[in-house]
Design a protein around this motif. Structure first.
Motif, PDB file in Angstrom:
ATOM      1  N   ASN A  26       0.852  -1.195   0.000  1.00 38.94           N
ATOM      2  CA  ASN A  26       0.000   0.000   0.000  1.00 38.94           C
ATOM      3  C   ASN A  26       0.890   1.248   0.000  1.00 38.94           C
ATOM      4  O   ASN A  26       2.111   1.150   0.004  1.00 38.94           O
ATOM      5  CB  ASN A  26      -0.956  -0.018   1.200  1.00 38.94           C
ATOM      6  N   ILE A  27       0.275   2.407  -0.004  1.00 40.31           N
ATOM      7  CA  ILE A  27       1.039   3.650  -0.089  1.00 40.31           C
ATOM      8  C   ILE A  27       1.980   3.829   1.109  1.00 40.31           C
ATOM      9  O   ILE A  27       3.086   4.330   0.963  1.00 40.31           O
ATOM     10  CB  ILE A  27       0.109   4.883  -0.276  1.00 40.31           C
ATOM     11  N   GLY A  28       1.567   3.359   2.283  1.00 43.83           N
ATOM     12  CA  GLY A  28       2.437   3.443   3.460  1.00 43.83           C
ATOM     13  C   GLY A  28       3.697   2.620   3.277  1.00 43.83           C
ATOM     14  O   GLY A  28       4.800   3.044   3.648  1.00 43.83           O
ATOM     15  N   TRP A  29       3.546   1.448   2.697  1.00 44.98           N
ATOM     16  CA  TRP A  29       4.686   0.580   2.424  1.00 44.98           C
ATOM     17  C   TRP A  29       5.625   1.253   1.439  1.00 44.98           C
ATOM     18  O   TRP A  29       6.840   1.237   1.605  1.00 44.98           O
ATOM     19  CB  TRP A  29       4.169  -0.755   1.867  1.00 44.98           C
ATOM     20  N   ILE A  30       5.057   1.867   0.412  1.00 43.83           N
ATOM     21  CA  ILE A  30       5.870   2.554  -0.596  1.00 43.83           C
ATOM     22  C   ILE A  30       6.656   3.692   0.047  1.00 43.83           C
ATOM     23  O   ILE A  30       7.851   3.846  -0.201  1.00 43.83           O
ATOM     24  CB  ILE A  30       4.986   3.066  -1.749  1.00 43.83           C
ATOM     25  N   VAL A  31       5.996   4.481   0.892  1.00 43.83           N
ATOM     26  CA  VAL A  31       6.675   5.598   1.560  1.00 43.83           C
ATOM     27  C   VAL A  31       7.811   5.079   2.436  1.00 43.83           C
ATOM     28  O   VAL A  31       8.927   5.610   2.395  1.00 43.83           O
ATOM     29  CB  VAL A  31       5.682   6.445   2.386  1.00 43.83           C
ATOM     30  N   ARG A  32       7.559   4.040   3.215  1.00 44.34           N
ATOM     31  CA  ARG A  32       8.613   3.486   4.089  1.00 44.34           C
ATOM     32  C   ARG A  32       9.817   3.030   3.276  1.00 44.34           C
ATOM     33  O   ARG A  32      10.960   3.290   3.645  1.00 44.34           O
ATOM     34  CB  ARG A  32       8.067   2.339   4.930  1.00 44.34           C
ATOM     35  N   ARG A  33       9.559   2.335   2.170  1.00 47.25           N
ATOM     36  CA  ARG A  33      10.659   1.850   1.342  1.00 47.25           C
ATOM     37  C   ARG A  33      11.438   3.010   0.715  1.00 47.25           C
ATOM     38  O   ARG A  33      12.665   2.976   0.649  1.00 47.25           O
ATOM     39  CB  ARG A  33      10.131   0.915   0.249  1.00 47.25           C
ATOM     40  N   LEU A  34      10.721   4.026   0.243  1.00 53.82           N
ATOM     41  CA  LEU A  34      11.400   5.185  -0.345  1.00 53.82           C
ATOM     42  C   LEU A  34      12.249   5.918   0.685  1.00 53.82           C
ATOM     43  O   LEU A  34      13.382   6.326   0.401  1.00 53.82           O
ATOM     44  CB  LEU A  34      10.384   6.135  -0.967  1.00 53.82           C
ATOM     45  N   VAL A  35      11.709   6.105   1.888  1.00 55.46           N
ATOM     46  CA  VAL A  35      12.455   6.795   2.950  1.00 55.46           C
ATOM     47  C   VAL A  35      13.694   5.989   3.326  1.00 55.46           C
ATOM     48  O   VAL A  35      14.800   6.539   3.445  1.00 55.46           O
ATOM     49  CB  VAL A  35      11.563   7.049   4.187  1.00 55.46           C
ATOM     50  N   PHE A  36      13.528   4.692   3.492  1.00 61.68           N
ATOM     51  CA  PHE A  36      14.657   3.842   3.855  1.00 61.68           C
ATOM     52  C   PHE A  36      15.743   3.895   2.784  1.00 61.68           C
ATOM     53  O   PHE A  36      16.926   4.101   3.091  1.00 61.68           O
ATOM     54  CB  PHE A  36      14.184   2.402   4.068  1.00 61.68           C
ATOM     55  N   ALA A  37      15.351   3.742   1.523  1.00 61.72           N
ATOM     56  CA  ALA A  37      16.322   3.753   0.424  1.00 61.72           C
ATOM     57  C   ALA A  37      17.038   5.104   0.354  1.00 61.72           C
ATOM     58  O   ALA A  37      18.260   5.161   0.159  1.00 61.72           O
ATOM     59  CB  ALA A  37      15.631   3.440  -0.896  1.00 61.72           C
ATOM     60  N   ALA A  38      16.294   6.191   0.502  1.00 63.16           N
ATOM     61  CA  ALA A  38      16.903   7.523   0.451  1.00 63.16           C
ATOM     62  C   ALA A  38      17.866   7.726   1.619  1.00 63.16           C
ATOM     63  O   ALA A  38      18.946   8.315   1.439  1.00 63.16           O
ATOM     64  CB  ALA A  38      15.818   8.603   0.446  1.00 63.16           C
ATOM     65  N   CYS A  39      17.494   7.260   2.799  1.00 63.30           N
ATOM     66  CA  CYS A  39      18.389   7.390   3.959  1.00 63.30           C
ATOM     67  C   CYS A  39      19.697   6.647   3.723  1.00 63.30           C
ATOM     68  O   CYS A  39      20.783   7.189   3.957  1.00 63.30           O
ATOM     69  CB  CYS A  39      17.719   6.857   5.221  1.00 63.30           C
ATOM     70  N   VAL A  40      19.600   5.412   3.267  1.00 61.20           N
ATOM     71  CA  VAL A  40      20.811   4.626   3.001  1.00 61.20           C
ATOM     72  C   VAL A  40      21.670   5.334   1.946  1.00 61.20           C
ATOM     73  O   VAL A  40      22.878   5.497   2.126  1.00 61.20           O
ATOM     74  CB  VAL A  40      20.460   3.188   2.553  1.00 61.20           C
ATOM     75  N   TYR A  41      21.050   5.766   0.869  1.00 63.69           N
ATOM     76  CA  TYR A  41      21.787   6.417  -0.217  1.00 63.69           C
ATOM     77  C   TYR A  41      22.487   7.688   0.258  1.00 63.69           C
ATOM     78  O   TYR A  41      23.689   7.866   0.029  1.00 63.69           O
ATOM     79  CB  TYR A  41      20.840   6.744  -1.384  1.00 63.69           C
ATOM     80  N   PHE A  42      21.749   8.579   0.917  1.00 61.07           N
ATOM     81  CA  PHE A  42      22.346   9.860   1.295  1.00 61.07           C
ATOM     82  C   PHE A  42      23.329   9.730   2.453  1.00 61.07           C
ATOM     83  O   PHE A  42      24.281  10.510   2.536  1.00 61.07           O
ATOM     84  CB  PHE A  42      21.264  10.909   1.566  1.00 61.07           C
ATOM     85  N   LEU A  43      23.136   8.768   3.331  1.00 59.95           N
ATOM     86  CA  LEU A  43      24.143   8.537   4.376  1.00 59.95           C
ATOM     87  C   LEU A  43      25.431   7.974   3.777  1.00 59.95           C
ATOM     88  O   LEU A  43      26.532   8.356   4.177  1.00 59.95           O
ATOM     89  CB  LEU A  43      23.592   7.613   5.461  1.00 59.95           C
ATOM     90  N   TRP A  44      25.282   7.075   2.804  1.00 63.95           N
ATOM     91  CA  TRP A  44      26.472   6.527   2.142  1.00 63.95           C
ATOM     92  C   TRP A  44      27.191   7.630   1.357  1.00 63.95           C
ATOM     93  O   TRP A  44      28.415   7.731   1.386  1.00 63.95           O
ATOM     94  CB  TRP A  44      26.094   5.382   1.217  1.00 63.95           C
ATOM     95  N   GLN A  45      26.424   8.472   0.690  1.00 61.63           N
ATOM     96  CA  GLN A  45      26.998   9.601  -0.046  1.00 61.63           C
ATOM     97  C   GLN A  45      27.734  10.540   0.921  1.00 61.63           C
ATOM     98  O   GLN A  45      28.837  10.998   0.627  1.00 61.63           O
ATOM     99  CB  GLN A  45      25.884  10.343  -0.783  1.00 61.63           C
ATOM    100  N   GLU A  46      27.132  10.790   2.073  1.00 64.46           N
ATOM    101  CA  GLU A  46      27.773  11.647   3.076  1.00 64.46           C
ATOM    102  C   GLU A  46      29.065  11.019   3.595  1.00 64.46           C
ATOM    103  O   GLU A  46      30.072  11.711   3.766  1.00 64.46           O
ATOM    104  CB  GLU A  46      26.816  11.920   4.233  1.00 64.46           C
ATOM    105  N   ARG A  47      29.027   9.720   3.822  1.00 66.87           N
ATOM    106  CA  ARG A  47      30.223   8.997   4.256  1.00 66.87           C
ATOM    107  C   ARG A  47      31.349   9.192   3.241  1.00 66.87           C
ATOM    108  O   ARG A  47      32.476   9.516   3.607  1.00 66.87           O
ATOM    109  CB  ARG A  47      29.897   7.519   4.404  1.00 66.87           C
ATOM    110  N   ASN A  48      31.027   9.009   1.968  1.00 66.80           N
ATOM    111  CA  ASN A  48      32.049   9.158   0.922  1.00 66.80           C
ATOM    112  C   ASN A  48      32.570  10.596   0.837  1.00 66.80           C
ATOM    113  O   ASN A  48      33.773  10.809   0.640  1.00 66.80           O
ATOM    114  CB  ASN A  48      31.494   8.710  -0.431  1.00 66.80           C
ATOM    115  N   GLU A  49      31.684  11.560   0.971  1.00 57.86           N
ATOM    116  CA  GLU A  49      32.114  12.972   0.961  1.00 57.86           C
ATOM    117  C   GLU A  49      33.096  13.246   2.097  1.00 57.86           C
ATOM    118  O   GLU A  49      34.088  13.954   1.912  1.00 57.86           O
ATOM    119  CB  GLU A  49      30.905  13.902   1.081  1.00 57.86           C
ATOM    120  N   ARG A  50      32.809  12.718   3.264  1.00 56.69           N
ATOM    121  CA  ARG A  50      33.673  12.965   4.421  1.00 56.69           C
ATOM    122  C   ARG A  50      35.021  12.271   4.276  1.00 56.69           C
ATOM    123  O   ARG A  50      36.063  12.833   4.633  1.00 56.69           O
ATOM    124  CB  ARG A  50      32.981  12.512   5.704  1.00 56.69           C
ATOM    125  N   ILE A  51      35.008  11.054   3.745  1.00 58.94           N
ATOM    126  CA  ILE A  51      36.254  10.285   3.623  1.00 58.94           C
ATOM    127  C   ILE A  51      37.117  10.780   2.473  1.00 58.94           C
ATOM    128  O   ILE A  51      38.323  10.992   2.629  1.00 58.94           O
ATOM    129  CB  ILE A  51      35.947   8.785   3.449  1.00 58.94           C
TER     130      ILE A  51
END
Length: 107
Positions: A26-51
């Motif tokens: 359902n739409i709630g599931w879609i939102v959770r998956r999008l938020v999770f994927a975006a968090c992983v992506y942007f945290l990994w991107q931030e990690r790479n920027e810092r390193i």
């Protein structure tokens, strides 16, 4: 913003929760998956920027990137009209495309 709350906040528990939630598309599931994927992506991107570039963003800047990414992706999906969809649209201040005539074409 997404109203995602899990009592078990360790990485393994979070991954298992998302894996088990994928049955309910359902739409709630879609939102959770999008938020999770975006968090992983942007945290990994931030990690790479810092390193590798010695740059760093504030937690607010990363949060803003996640929110904007999820809003952009939600606005691009085609959904059936429902009260839950309208609630998500209101909360995220976006408008999703609607299924027209059962053929999956957006308005």
């Amino acid at each position: 913003m997404a109203d995602i709350m899990y009592e078990n906040c360790d990485w393994y528990g979070l991954i298992m929760r998302f894996a088990n939630d994928c049955i309910n598309k359902n739409i709630g599931w879609i939102v959770r998956r999008l938020v999770f994927a975006a968090c992983v992506y942007f945290l990994w991107q931030e990690r790479n920027e810092r390193i590798f570039r010695d740059n760093q963003n504030s937690s607010q800047e990363i949060y803003n990137k996640v929110v904007e990414n999820v809003k952009y992706r939600l606005a691009g999906i085609t959904v059936k009209d429902s009260s839950n969809v309208r609630k998500v649209e209101d909360k995220w201040m976006i408008k999703c495309k609607r299924i027209v005539g059962g053929y999956g074409k957006g308005k």
